[in-house]
Enzyme design. Structure first.
Site, PDB file in Angstrom:
ATOM      1  N   SER A  61      -0.296 -17.611  33.775  1.00  0.00           N
ATOM      2  CA  SER A  61       0.464 -17.300  34.984  1.00  0.00           C
ATOM      3  C   SER A  61       1.724 -18.150  35.070  1.00  0.00           C
ATOM      4  CB  SER A  61      -0.422 -17.608  36.194  1.00  0.00           C
ATOM      5  OG  SER A  61       0.337 -17.626  37.373  1.00  0.00           O
ATOM      6  N   TYR A  99      -6.211 -23.594  40.952  1.00  0.00           N
ATOM      7  CA  TYR A  99      -6.075 -22.367  40.153  1.00  0.00           C
ATOM      8  C   TYR A  99      -5.109 -22.589  38.993  1.00  0.00           C
ATOM      9  CZ  TYR A  99      -4.103 -17.793  38.925  1.00  0.00           C
ATOM     10  OH  TYR A  99      -3.636 -16.696  38.234  1.00  0.00           O
ATOM     11  N   LYS A 153      -5.588 -22.686  34.675  1.00  0.00           N
ATOM     12  CA  LYS A 153      -4.804 -21.943  33.679  1.00  0.00           C
ATOM     13  C   LYS A 153      -4.282 -22.903  32.608  1.00  0.00           C
ATOM     14  CE  LYS A 153      -5.175 -17.778  35.299  1.00  0.00           C
ATOM     15  NZ  LYS A 153      -6.036 -16.819  34.596  1.00  0.00           N
TER      16      LYS A 153
HETATM   17  P1  NAD Z   1      -8.602  -9.364  39.497  1.00  0.00           P
HETATM   18  O1  NAD Z   1      -9.379 -10.273  40.387  1.00  0.00           O
HETATM   19  O2  NAD Z   1      -8.328  -7.987  39.977  1.00  0.00           O
HETATM   20  O3  NAD Z   1      -9.301  -9.266  38.067  1.00  0.00           O
HETATM   21  C1  NAD Z   1     -10.080 -10.321  37.515  1.00  0.00           C
HETATM   22  C2  NAD Z   1     -11.435  -9.738  37.172  1.00  0.00           C
HETATM   23  O4  NAD Z   1     -12.262 -10.758  36.592  1.00  0.00           O
HETATM   24  C3  NAD Z   1     -12.177  -9.199  38.390  1.00  0.00           C
HETATM   25  O5  NAD Z   1     -12.558  -7.868  38.136  1.00  0.00           O
HETATM   26  C4  NAD Z   1     -13.374 -10.130  38.543  1.00  0.00           C
HETATM   27  O6  NAD Z   1     -14.484  -9.442  39.055  1.00  0.00           O
HETATM   28  C5  NAD Z   1     -13.574 -10.620  37.129  1.00  0.00           C
HETATM   29  N1  NAD Z   1     -14.193 -11.948  36.993  1.00  0.00           N
HETATM   30  C6  NAD Z   1     -13.887 -13.084  37.661  1.00  0.00           C
HETATM   31  N2  NAD Z   1     -14.635 -14.109  37.233  1.00  0.00           N
HETATM   32  C7  NAD Z   1     -15.445 -13.613  36.256  1.00  0.00           C
HETATM   33  C8  NAD Z   1     -16.441 -14.182  35.422  1.00  0.00           C
HETATM   34  N3  NAD Z   1     -16.756 -15.486  35.492  1.00  0.00           N
HETATM   35  N4  NAD Z   1     -17.075 -13.386  34.533  1.00  0.00           N
HETATM   36  C9  NAD Z   1     -16.768 -12.060  34.445  1.00  0.00           C
HETATM   37  N5  NAD Z   1     -15.836 -11.476  35.202  1.00  0.00           N
HETATM   38  C10 NAD Z   1     -15.169 -12.245  36.095  1.00  0.00           C
HETATM   39  O7  NAD Z   1      -7.231 -10.088  39.141  1.00  0.00           O
HETATM   40  P2  NAD Z   1      -5.946  -9.558  38.391  1.00  0.00           P
HETATM   41  O8  NAD Z   1      -4.820  -9.568  39.335  1.00  0.00           O
HETATM   42  O9  NAD Z   1      -6.253  -8.330  37.647  1.00  0.00           O
HETATM   43  O10 NAD Z   1      -5.717 -10.754  37.380  1.00  0.00           O
HETATM   44  C11 NAD Z   1      -6.202 -10.735  36.052  1.00  0.00           C
HETATM   45  C12 NAD Z   1      -5.886 -12.062  35.410  1.00  0.00           C
HETATM   46  O11 NAD Z   1      -4.462 -12.269  35.440  1.00  0.00           O
HETATM   47  C13 NAD Z   1      -6.511 -13.265  36.112  1.00  0.00           C
HETATM   48  O12 NAD Z   1      -6.942 -14.182  35.121  1.00  0.00           O
HETATM   49  C14 NAD Z   1      -5.364 -13.838  36.902  1.00  0.00           C
HETATM   50  O13 NAD Z   1      -5.516 -15.219  37.093  1.00  0.00           O
HETATM   51  C15 NAD Z   1      -4.171 -13.520  36.027  1.00  0.00           C
HETATM   52  N6  NAD Z   1      -2.905 -13.416  36.758  1.00  0.00           N
HETATM   53  C16 NAD Z   1      -2.791 -12.543  37.800  1.00  0.00           C
HETATM   54  C17 NAD Z   1      -1.591 -12.472  38.509  1.00  0.00           C
HETATM   55  C18 NAD Z   1      -1.420 -11.526  39.669  1.00  0.00           C
HETATM   56  O14 NAD Z   1      -0.463 -11.664  40.426  1.00  0.00           O
HETATM   57  N7  NAD Z   1      -2.290 -10.544  39.866  1.00  0.00           N
HETATM   58  C19 NAD Z   1      -0.502 -13.286  38.153  1.00  0.00           C
HETATM   59  C20 NAD Z   1      -0.664 -14.168  37.098  1.00  0.00           C
HETATM   60  C21 NAD Z   1      -1.862 -14.221  36.396  1.00  0.00           C
HETATM   61  N1  UFG Z   2       4.749 -13.446  51.173  1.00  0.00           N
HETATM   62  C1  UFG Z   2       5.010 -13.233  52.500  1.00  0.00           C
HETATM   63  N2  UFG Z   2       4.028 -12.681  53.272  1.00  0.00           N
HETATM   64  C2  UFG Z   2       2.806 -12.322  52.776  1.00  0.00           C
HETATM   65  C3  UFG Z   2       2.547 -12.543  51.407  1.00  0.00           C
HETATM   66  C4  UFG Z   2       3.540 -13.119  50.630  1.00  0.00           C
HETATM   67  O1  UFG Z   2       6.089 -13.532  52.991  1.00  0.00           O
HETATM   68  O2  UFG Z   2       1.950 -11.847  53.538  1.00  0.00           O
HETATM   69  C5  UFG Z   2       5.803 -14.009  50.313  1.00  0.00           C
HETATM   70  C6  UFG Z   2       5.417 -15.351  49.729  1.00  0.00           C
HETATM   71  O3  UFG Z   2       5.768 -16.384  50.591  1.00  0.00           O
HETATM   72  C7  UFG Z   2       6.238 -15.340  48.427  1.00  0.00           C
HETATM   73  C8  UFG Z   2       6.317 -13.872  48.044  1.00  0.00           C
HETATM   74  O4  UFG Z   2       5.985 -13.140  49.229  1.00  0.00           O
HETATM   75  O5  UFG Z   2       7.536 -15.780  48.713  1.00  0.00           O
HETATM   76  C9  UFG Z   2       5.344 -13.494  46.959  1.00  0.00           C
HETATM   77  O6  UFG Z   2       4.036 -13.925  47.338  1.00  0.00           O
HETATM   78  P1  UFG Z   2       2.738 -13.431  46.578  1.00  0.00           P
HETATM   79  O7  UFG Z   2       1.570 -14.057  47.261  1.00  0.00           O
HETATM   80  O8  UFG Z   2       2.756 -11.944  46.445  1.00  0.00           O
HETATM   81  O9  UFG Z   2       2.928 -13.995  45.101  1.00  0.00           O
HETATM   82  P2  UFG Z   2       3.063 -15.506  44.571  1.00  0.00           P
HETATM   83  O10 UFG Z   2       4.366 -15.583  43.834  1.00  0.00           O
HETATM   84  O11 UFG Z   2       2.825 -16.484  45.645  1.00  0.00           O
HETATM   85  O12 UFG Z   2       1.859 -15.605  43.560  1.00  0.00           O
HETATM   86  C10 UFG Z   2       1.579 -14.571  42.587  1.00  0.00           C
HETATM   87  C11 UFG Z   2       0.115 -14.705  42.187  1.00  0.00           C
HETATM   88  C12 UFG Z   2      -0.093 -16.005  41.440  1.00  0.00           C
HETATM   89  C13 UFG Z   2       0.871 -16.074  40.294  1.00  0.00           C
HETATM   90  C14 UFG Z   2       2.300 -15.925  40.768  1.00  0.00           C
HETATM   91  C15 UFG Z   2       3.240 -15.894  39.607  1.00  0.00           C
HETATM   92  O13 UFG Z   2      -0.717 -14.645  43.350  1.00  0.00           O
HETATM   93  O14 UFG Z   2      -1.406 -16.049  40.954  1.00  0.00           O
HETATM   94  O15 UFG Z   2       2.421 -14.696  41.478  1.00  0.00           O
HETATM   95  O16 UFG Z   2       4.572 -15.833  40.034  1.00  0.00           O
HETATM   96  F1  UFG Z   2       0.759 -17.279  39.688  1.00  0.00           F
END
Ligand code: NAD
Ligand code: UFG
Length: 357
Positions: free
Chosen positions: A129, A157, A161
């Site tokens: 991330s 978190y 990572k």
């Molecule tokens: P998500 O929660 O939708 O998907 C993660 C999945 O992993 C879920 O289906 C959950 O049930 C499963 N899981 C969690 N712990 C587990 C375990 N111990 N064993 C088996 N399954 C498990 O999240 P996502 O948004 O699809 O994110 C996927 C990956 O990408 C995550 O590792 C997250 O940290 C990373 N990531 C997400 C974002 C974002 O904004 N969505 C940004 C950066 C990184």
């Molecule tokens: N925000 C609002 N109101 C809300 C939600 C978010 O104003 O209800 C703003 C936040 O302050 C931020 C922007 O929208 O400025 C984006 O927020 P998000 O929560 O959508 O995303 P983040 O950038 O905080 O975090 C996400 C994932 C992290 C990942 C990161 C990478 O949740 O896991 O993107 O850039 F690491």
């Protein structure tokens, strides 16, 4: 990796990004097996992936830390690569439940890597991330953020990572057969254009776009904008690098292809490299609200409230390494993502679940 008779194991493949990636793999001809403990997802997502791809997707509801169950899946399928999405991902929650985060994310990753080693599976792509970079305004001229930017996570978190990245680096150093791709995602948004799969957050959404969508569909009254007093932003709200989840999913296929074509340059060691996956363009919160309104014709009422703890001014990727080395770049716009998110939301106003009584 050219699609083969072997399988790609998608850990966390019932989740938001994993389900979209499983679909792209299947559409490209890969065979896929999904494992997921369903702690933040629904098996229905995997069923719909199979429906869209025209096949049944083998699915196992197991936790990565359940070594026996995981081992049985690796014994049953001839697995050539693992895409590792499985983990807990809510920044705020991680500050309250750090041990759960270390246990699931780090513990799950170690169990997965040990099982891969036992079954001589040579490739893994890991979901890291942008949060590993922390607040990059502590450096001069570090935006857009290159992979060389020193890391400095600011939440449990983010620490998980970074620890997993270190574990993967050490594992690749020790095992000449192992190839590792670390993908540092920026902000994935949107949904599959079919409207059949998308993001289905449990409870109150943490992230901006799911929250906006729930306001637009009438599940929540108003959006809270967390601060409009950020110096260095054109409108005072933070900048993020939003990319369509289908583009992000395709980045994993590009990473698999890369791992197939590379060889370690250090005798006796495996291969590992990090790539940012982002668009290279930052957007403010207000720009996203306006893009959503323009794409959907809905008005999003909002209030400006105080800053959210842990938020930083700007997380925008320098994406040139992925552009050049993975031959990958975003192809879809924020408007495309807003349109597809709205399509998913109107077709599934309560996600994969039913409307509460
Ligand atoms: P998500 O929660 O939708 O998907 C993660 C999945 O992993 C879920 O289906 C959950 O049930 C499963 N899981 C969690 N712990 C587990 C375990 N111990 N064993 C088996 N399954 C498990 O999240 P996502 O948004 O699809 O994110 C996927 C990956 O990408 C995550 O590792 C997250 O940290 C990373 N990531 C997400 C974002 C974002 O904004 N969505 C940004 C950066 C990184
Ligand atoms: N925000 C609002 N109101 C809300 C939600 C978010 O104003 O209800 C703003 C936040 O302050 C931020 C922007 O929208 O400025 C984006 O927020 P998000 O929560 O959508 O995303 P983040 O950038 O905080 O975090 C996400 C994932 C992290 C990942 C990161 C990478 O949740 O896991 O993107 O850039 F690491």
């Amino acid at each position: 990796m050219a699609p083969t008779e072997k399988y790609v194991l998608v850990a966390g493949g019932a989740g938001y990004i994993g389900s979209h990636t499983a679909l792209e793999l299947l559409l490209a001809g890969y065979k896929v097996v999904v494992v997921d403990n369903l702690c933040n997802s629904s098996e229905e997502a995997v069923r719909r992936v199979g429906e869209l791809a025209g096949c049944d997707v083998p699915f196992y509801a197991i936790d990565l830390r359940d070594k026996e169950a995981l081992d049985a899946v690796f014994a049953k399928y001839d697995i050539d690569a693992v895409l590792h999405f499985a983990g807990l991902k809510a920044v705020g929650e991680s500050t309250k439940l750090p041990l759960e985060y270390y246990d699931s994310n780090v513990g799950g990753s170690i169990a997965l890597l040990k099982t891969m080693a036992k079954h001589a599976v040579p490739k893994i792509v890991f979901s890291s991330s942008a949060t590993v970079y922390g607040d990059v305004t502590r450096f001069e001229n570090m935006i857009p953020i290159p992979e060389e930017c020193p890391t400095g996570a600011t939440s449990p978190y983010g620490h998980t990572k970074l620890i997993i990245e270190d574990i993967l680096r050490d594992a690749a150093t020790a095992d000449s057969n192992l190839k590792v791709a670390i993908l540092r995602y920026f902000n994935p948004i949107g949904a599959h254009p079919s409207g059949r799969i998308g993001e289905d957050p449990l409870g109150v959404p943490n992230n901006l776009l799911p929250y906006i969508a729930q306001v637009a569909i009438g599940r929540r009254a108003r959006l809270q904008v967390f601060g409009d007093d950020y110096v260095g932003s054109p409108d005072g709200t933070p900048l993020r690098d939003y990319l369509h989840v289908v583009d992000l999913a395709k980045g994993h296929l590009a990473a698999l292809a890369k791992l197939d074509s590379v060889a370690s340059t250090v005798p006796g060691e495996g291969y590992m490299r990090e790539w940012n996956l982002g668009s290279g363009k930052g957007s403010t919160v207000f720009q996203i609200i306006h893009a959503f309104e323009a794409a959907t014709g809905k008005t999003i009422p909002y209030d400006i409230v105080g800053r959210r703890a842990g938020d930083v001014l700007n997380l925008t990727a320098k994406a040139t390494r992925a552009n050049k080395e993975l031959n990958w770049a975003v192809t879809l716009s924020i408007e495309d993502a807003c349109r597809d998110l709205w399509h998913w939301t109107t077709m599934n106003p309560y996600g994969y679940g039913k409307q509460p009584e």
